[in-house]
Scaffold this motif. Structure first.
Motif, short mmCIF file in Angstrom:
data_model
loop_
_atom_site.label_atom_id
_atom_site.label_comp_id
_atom_site.label_asym_id
_atom_site.label_seq_id
_atom_site.Cartn_x
_atom_site.Cartn_y
_atom_site.Cartn_z
N TYR A 20 -111.36 111.87 -53.90
CA TYR A 20 -110.30 111.64 -52.92
C TYR A 20 -110.71 112.12 -51.52
N ASN A 21 -111.51 113.17 -51.41
CA ASN A 21 -112.04 113.57 -50.10
C ASN A 21 -112.82 112.40 -49.48
N ALA A 26 -110.98 113.08 -45.68
CA ALA A 26 -110.32 114.34 -45.33
C ALA A 26 -110.34 115.26 -46.54
N THR A 27 -110.23 116.56 -46.26
CA THR A 27 -110.16 117.54 -47.34
C THR A 27 -108.70 117.93 -47.57
N PRO A 28 -108.39 118.52 -48.74
CA PRO A 28 -107.01 118.89 -49.03
C PRO A 28 -106.44 119.90 -48.03
N THR A 29 -105.15 119.77 -47.77
CA THR A 29 -104.46 120.76 -46.95
C THR A 29 -104.05 121.95 -47.80
N GLN A 31 -105.36 123.62 -51.64
CA GLN A 31 -106.24 123.50 -52.79
C GLN A 31 -106.16 124.78 -53.61
N TRP A 38 -103.19 116.42 -50.18
CA TRP A 38 -103.60 115.91 -48.88
C TRP A 38 -102.35 115.44 -48.16
N LEU A 40 -101.62 113.30 -45.43
CA LEU A 40 -102.32 112.32 -44.61
C LEU A 40 -101.39 111.69 -43.58
#
Length: 160
Positions: A20-21, A26-29, A31, A38, A40
């Motif tokens: 998913y990244n 984008a990286t998770p907000t 984790q 995420w 988005l």
């Protein structure tokens, strides 16, 4: 503003986060060891995955709102649709405190409408926070919603 929410149960969290990244760029907000989210802006979606023992696949769909009047508006629409509803106030779910309303669509897919109030240190309200507590915070399969207009009965609390 309303944001679409999708939550997917996964078998391999690390592998799924990498996928998913790449997909979202984008990286998770958020984790955690069993969860990633995420937030988005393009597309405007709150996309979450968790590895907490549930069967892999779609866990639930939702609509996240910013204001309590938006949540009340959606609740009113659901009541007009004559849907059995399970409401929670100040519940902890997915590392957040929220007010929410749950329904199932005619095909049995869980829909969550909610307003996030604050972050939380645990996945849910359980005393211990282990993967076998719950998959996600959707009302469990053992909840029996009675489709009697204006009345929702259940034989178990939600998994949060």
């Amino acid at each position: 503003m309303k944001r679409m929410h999708l939550h997917i149960s996964v078998d391999d969290l690390a592998k799924s986060i990498t996928f998913y990244n790449t997909l979202f760029g984008a990286t998770p907000t958020v984790q955690k060891t069993d969860y990633a989210k995420w937030m988005l802006d393009d597309p405007l979606v709150n996309f979450a995955i968790s590895a907490r023992g549930a069967k892999a696949g779609l866990d639930h769909i939702g609509i996240q709102v910013e204001k309590s009047d938006e949540l009340a508006e959606i609740k009113d629409r659901l009541e007009q649709a004559d849907m059995a509803m399970f409401s929670q106030e100040g519940t902890t779910c997915c590392y957040a405190k929220s007010d929410k309303h749950w329904v199932q669509d005619p095909s049995g897919i869980a829909w969550e409408t909610y307003q996030t109030l604050a972050s939380a240190p645990t996945f849910n309200d359980a005393v211990t926070d282990t993967a076998d507590n719950t998959a996600c915070c959707a009302p469990t399969q053992t909840i029996q919603l009675t489709l009697t207009k204006g009345k929702t009965e259940h034989d178990n609390k939600s998994s949060c």
